[in-house]
Design a protein around this motif. Structure first.
Motif, PDB file in Angstrom:
ATOM      1  N   GLY A   1     -47.726   8.563  15.000  1.00 35.67           N
ATOM      2  CA  GLY A   1     -47.566   9.844  15.681  1.00 35.67           C
ATOM      3  C   GLY A   1     -46.159   9.848  16.238  1.00 35.67           C
ATOM      4  N   TYR A   2     -45.415  10.909  15.974  1.00 38.62           N
ATOM      5  CA  TYR A   2     -43.992  10.916  16.321  1.00 38.62           C
ATOM      6  C   TYR A   2     -43.735  12.055  17.285  1.00 38.62           C
ATOM      7  N   MET A   3     -43.300  11.698  18.484  1.00 38.12           N
ATOM      8  CA  MET A   3     -42.940  12.731  19.429  1.00 38.12           C
ATOM      9  C   MET A   3     -41.415  12.768  19.483  1.00 38.12           C
ATOM     10  N   THR A   4     -40.839  13.773  18.812  1.00 38.48           N
ATOM     11  CA  THR A   4     -39.391  13.842  18.685  1.00 38.48           C
ATOM     12  C   THR A   4     -38.762  14.389  19.960  1.00 38.48           C
ATOM     13  N   GLN A   5     -37.435  14.227  20.032  1.00 35.01           N
ATOM     14  CA  GLN A   5     -36.691  14.694  21.196  1.00 35.01           C
ATOM     15  C   GLN A   5     -36.837  16.211  21.347  1.00 35.01           C
ATOM     16  N   LYS A   6     -36.735  16.897  20.208  1.00 32.37           N
ATOM     17  CA  LYS A   6     -36.931  18.348  20.202  1.00 32.37           C
ATOM     18  C   LYS A   6     -38.440  18.573  20.065  1.00 32.37           C
ATOM     19  N   ASP A   7     -39.022  19.411  20.937  1.00 34.27           N
ATOM     20  CA  ASP A   7     -40.457  19.642  20.770  1.00 34.27           C
ATOM     21  C   ASP A   7     -40.684  20.576  19.601  1.00 34.27           C
ATOM     22  N   THR A   8     -41.477  20.128  18.645  1.00 34.11           N
ATOM     23  CA  THR A   8     -41.678  20.912  17.423  1.00 34.11           C
ATOM     24  C   THR A   8     -43.004  21.663  17.513  1.00 34.11           C
ATOM     25  N   LEU A   9     -43.153  22.477  18.570  1.00 35.32           N
ATOM     26  CA  LEU A   9     -44.377  23.262  18.721  1.00 35.32           C
ATOM     27  C   LEU A   9     -44.300  24.493  17.827  1.00 35.32           C
ATOM     28  N   LEU A  10     -45.469  24.948  17.371  1.00 31.50           N
ATOM     29  CA  LEU A  10     -45.513  26.145  16.542  1.00 31.50           C
ATOM     30  C   LEU A  10     -45.461  27.362  17.460  1.00 31.50           C
ATOM     31  N   PRO A  11     -44.385  28.175  17.350  1.00 32.84           N
ATOM     32  CA  PRO A  11     -44.169  29.241  18.344  1.00 32.84           C
ATOM     33  C   PRO A  11     -45.239  30.326  18.338  1.00 32.84           C
ATOM     34  N   TRP A  12     -46.000  30.440  17.225  1.00 34.89           N
ATOM     35  CA  TRP A  12     -46.998  31.519  17.151  1.00 34.89           C
ATOM     36  C   TRP A  12     -48.363  31.035  17.618  1.00 34.89           C
ATOM     37  N   ARG A  13     -48.454  29.793  18.095  1.00 37.93           N
ATOM     38  CA  ARG A  13     -49.728  29.294  18.601  1.00 37.93           C
ATOM     39  C   ARG A  13     -49.633  29.054  20.099  1.00 37.93           C
ATOM     40  N   THR A  14     -50.739  29.270  20.794  1.00 36.98           N
ATOM     41  CA  THR A  14     -50.764  29.000  22.226  1.00 36.98           C
ATOM     42  C   THR A  14     -50.737  27.490  22.452  1.00 36.98           C
ATOM     43  N   ALA A  15     -50.559  27.088  23.698  1.00 39.38           N
ATOM     44  CA  ALA A  15     -50.524  25.663  24.030  1.00 39.38           C
ATOM     45  C   ALA A  15     -51.768  24.957  23.498  1.00 39.38           C
ATOM     46  N   ALA A  16     -52.945  25.529  23.799  1.00 39.86           N
ATOM     47  CA  ALA A  16     -54.190  24.884  23.358  1.00 39.86           C
ATOM     48  C   ALA A  16     -54.270  24.822  21.835  1.00 39.86           C
ATOM     49  N   ASP A  17     -53.865  25.895  21.165  1.00 39.35           N
ATOM     50  CA  ASP A  17     -53.919  25.908  19.699  1.00 39.35           C
ATOM     51  C   ASP A  17     -52.922  24.921  19.089  1.00 39.35           C
ATOM     52  N   ASN A  18     -51.782  24.737  19.759  1.00 41.62           N
ATOM     53  CA  ASN A  18     -50.819  23.734  19.301  1.00 41.62           C
ATOM     54  C   ASN A  18     -51.399  22.330  19.417  1.00 41.62           C
ATOM     55  N   ILE A  19     -52.080  22.090  20.540  1.00 39.65           N
ATOM     56  CA  ILE A  19     -52.643  20.755  20.764  1.00 39.65           C
ATOM     57  C   ILE A  19     -53.742  20.480  19.747  1.00 39.65           C
ATOM     58  N   ARG A  20     -54.469  21.562  19.374  1.00 34.98           N
ATOM     59  CA  ARG A  20     -55.599  21.390  18.475  1.00 34.98           C
ATOM     60  C   ARG A  20     -55.182  21.160  17.021  1.00 34.98           C
ATOM     61  N   VAL A  21     -53.956  21.498  16.663  1.00 31.51           N
ATOM     62  CA  VAL A  21     -53.597  21.616  15.239  1.00 31.51           C
ATOM     63  C   VAL A  21     -53.906  20.350  14.434  1.00 31.51           C
ATOM     64  N   ALA A  22     -53.674  19.178  15.022  1.00 33.32           N
ATOM     65  CA  ALA A  22     -53.915  17.949  14.264  1.00 33.32           C
ATOM     66  C   ALA A  22     -55.396  17.793  13.910  1.00 33.32           C
ATOM     67  N   LEU A  23     -56.277  18.290  14.792  1.00 32.31           N
ATOM     68  CA  LEU A  23     -57.719  18.159  14.543  1.00 32.31           C
ATOM     69  C   LEU A  23     -58.218  19.140  13.493  1.00 32.31           C
ATOM     70  N   GLU A  24     -57.377  20.140  13.156  1.00 32.63           N
ATOM     71  CA  GLU A  24     -57.788  21.127  12.154  1.00 32.63           C
ATOM     72  C   GLU A  24     -57.533  20.632  10.734  1.00 32.63           C
ATOM     73  N   LEU A  25     -56.802  19.517  10.607  1.00 31.68           N
ATOM     74  CA  LEU A  25     -56.406  19.071   9.272  1.00 31.68           C
ATOM     75  C   LEU A  25     -57.565  18.374   8.563  1.00 31.68           C
ATOM     76  N   LYS A  26     -57.510  18.458   7.239  1.00 28.21           N
ATOM     77  CA  LYS A  26     -58.576  17.912   6.402  1.00 28.21           C
ATOM     78  C   LYS A  26     -58.802  16.425   6.663  1.00 28.21           C
ATOM     79  N   CYS A  27     -57.700  15.690   6.891  1.00 28.70           N
ATOM     80  CA  CYS A  27     -57.830  14.249   7.038  1.00 28.70           C
ATOM     81  C   CYS A  27     -58.573  13.874   8.317  1.00 28.70           C
ATOM     82  N   ARG A  28     -58.816  14.853   9.197  1.00 30.11           N
ATOM     83  CA  ARG A  28     -59.591  14.574  10.405  1.00 30.11           C
ATOM     84  C   ARG A  28     -60.755  15.546  10.512  1.00 30.11           C
ATOM     85  N   ALA A  29     -61.309  15.889   9.352  1.00 23.52           N
ATOM     86  CA  ALA A  29     -62.352  16.914   9.305  1.00 23.52           C
ATOM     87  C   ALA A  29     -63.523  16.571  10.221  1.00 23.52           C
TER      88      ALA A  29
END
Lengths: 261, 273
Positions: A79-107
């Motif tokens: 898991g890589y937390m870069t210097q620049k925060d790479t948040l998705l601007p069209w998602r809310t904070a909660a939706d950004n946090i959730r994004v990894a759990l939405e992926l197939k590899c963590r179904a």
């Protein structure tokens, strides 16, 4: 077997037909569950090392191994937390946090996703800001969203590039405390890049001091302070002061050299 | 009685001083502006209707005749048939052009090497005024709806393609990397990063393309076709029927205003949502 191993790894960048050596041939091994802090002046190749381990860059020479296998493409075990925060601007904070759990590899983790998101929002102190978009959050809050997004899927290895640089001093201590608790509890391997020597000593099992550009390892110091450490008071202990003083001796020449560049 | 007189004189004086500021303040209210517009329109229409020359009547027709013609068209159904034909050609061409534009835009965005090979051709075709292709489409597809749809589709296609490509090119690569590191597959990166990041660009292209689609439908109809508002204008002017020509142009004005209003409403809704 070390979790991460750099053997003779160097990196040069070509910019405007000029080759810039970012990292001189470097050897470094990080054991499983170890917390290693990388400190050094700006441009000493610390971030380059994280990019190499993440597989976002390929070394100019040498080989980067993860669990014994050479890293040849994007390394999904980290898991890589870069210097620049790479948040998705069209998602809310909660939706950004959730994004990894939405992926197939963590179904499998989708069912309890909501409770995990709520839990980690609480942990990083973002309560009340779940519905805010990144553009509506301060720099420090965006950092916390990025941290929560990285921690929520519990990667085996955590790469962090100055994650708390933008936070105020009190909040930084709180976050260091949380980070220590989480990484110990989940037995994560951590590579932590920072400017702040105190932060490095507080958290790390080993501190790696880099020289100014072109980067190379100047010294590696094991931090034998007992665990668990109290991030709020450990900086006032004598052992801490000794470590800080001797490491600062190593670092200060490099910082002085680094600022000349 | 004599005590009343000075007051009346004073009121009369005040009234005679007021008219100018009154007119200005009347025009600054919305009701006043509407009244002034109506008055202006009525004056021009009266001038048009009651102009004295019969020669001019032949070229200019008159408002009463034009409205009468519109009424006839409404009753015999030819108005709806032609308005429908124009709108159908426009919306079909628009939908086809948008669909292919977005699809190819995303494809080229994902396969930059393919795009680099094709880009000189795309640039050349994009730069060319598409209306020059209209006669070609008429030869190949005839004067029915197909040639109109083809012209509109190709115009819309290039506009949407280019805005989609701009969008894909402007996607923050760091976001793509972040998702890949989390373990996202290629299709997940496309769905969760590429498409949402490109959507505003696609919408911009689509918005601009609506006006082009309308104009080019009309141009195609003016050049060669057998139905539509543009066809009506072309037909009635061809037989020197000024009344028919003006009536068709009036329909066109109403359609343009309607389309502009619709777009403004949609844009306002989108920028608020």
């Amino acid at each position: 077997m070390p979790r991460v191993e750099l053997s003779g790894v160097s990196k040069a960048f070509v910019t405007r037909e000029r080759e810039v050596q970012a990292l001189q041939p470097t050897d470094l091994g990080v054991e499983p569950h170890e917390f290693v802090a990388l400190v050094g002046p700006s441009g000493c190749g610390k971030s380059t090392i994280l990019n190499l381990i993440a597989g976002l860059l390929q070394p100019s020479s040498g080989v980067v191994r993860y669990d014994g296998a050479a890293v040849q493409s994007v390394n999904r075990a980290v898991g890589y937390m870069t210097q620049k925060d790479t948040l998705l601007p069209w998602r809310t904070a909660a939706d950004n946090i959730r994004v990894a759990l939405e992926l197939k590899c963590r179904a499998g983790s989708r069912n309890d996703a909501e409770s995990r998101v709520a839990q980690i929002i609480d942990l990083v102190g973002l309560g009340g800001f779940e519905k805010h978009y990144p553009a509506e959050l301060s720099g420090g809050m965006r950092k916390r969203v990025a941290l929560a997004r990285t921690l929520i899927y519990e990667p085996e290895t955590l790469l962090m590039d100055e994650p708390f640089g933008a936070l105020d001093a009190q909040l930084k201590l709180l976050m260091l405390d949380q980070l220590q608790a989480l990484t110990r509890q989940r037995r994560m391997t951590v590579l932590f890049v920072t400017h702040d020597l105190g932060e490095a000593i507080t958290l790390a099992d080993r501190v790696v001091v880099f020289s100014a550009r072109p980067g190379r390892i100047r010294t590696i110091r094991a931090i034998d302070l007992p665990r668990p450490r109290d991030v709020f008071s450990i900086r006032f202990t004598e052992a801490f002061a000794h470590l800080h003083e001797s490491l600062w001796d190593e670092l200060k020449d490099e910082v002085a050299r680094g600022t000349d560049v | 009685m004599s005590g009343v007189r000075p007051q009346a004189a004073g009121a009369g004086l005040a009234r005679s001083q007021l008219p100018q500021p009154n007119l200005a303040s009347l025009l600054s209210t919305s009701l006043g502006r509407s009244l002034a517009r109506l008055l202006l329109a009525l004056m021009l229409l009266a001038l048009w209707q009651y102009q004295p020359s019969d020669k001019l009547r032949f070229w200019m027709s008159g408002p009463v005749q034009i409205v009468g013609r519109l009424w006839t068209w409404l009753l015999d159904g030819s108005l709806w048939g032609n308005v429908g034909s124009t709108l159908l050609a426009m919306s079909l061409g628009y939908t086809i052009g948008t669909g292919i534009g977005v699809a190819l835009g995303l494809l080229f965005g994902l396969m930059p090497r393919l795009h680099r090979v094709l880009s000189p051709y795309i640039t050349a075709l994009y730069a060319m005024p598409k209306i020059a292709l209209a006669p070609l489409f008429v030869i190949v597809l005839g004067i029915g709806i197909e040639s109109k749809v083809a012209l509109v589709a190709i115009t819309v296609f290039f506009l949407v393609l280019n805005s989609t490509l701009d969008g894909v090119r402007n996607v923050d690569r760091d976001l793509v990397r972040a998702l890949s590191l989390m373990g996202a597959t290629r299709s997940e990166v496309i769905r969760k990063v590429l498409i949402p990041a490109t959507l505003p660009w696609i919408f911009t292209g689509m918005r601009i393309a609506v006006r082009y689609a309308f104009t080019n439908t009309l141009l195609a109809e003016l050049i060669a076709s057998n139905s539509g508002i543009g066809f009506m204008i072309e037909y009635y002017s061809g037989v020197f029927d000024a009344t028919g020509t003006y009536a068709a142009i009036l329909v066109l004005v109403i359609m343009s205003v309607g389309l502009t209003e619709l777009l403004t409403t949609i844009e306002a809704k989108m920028s608020h949502g």
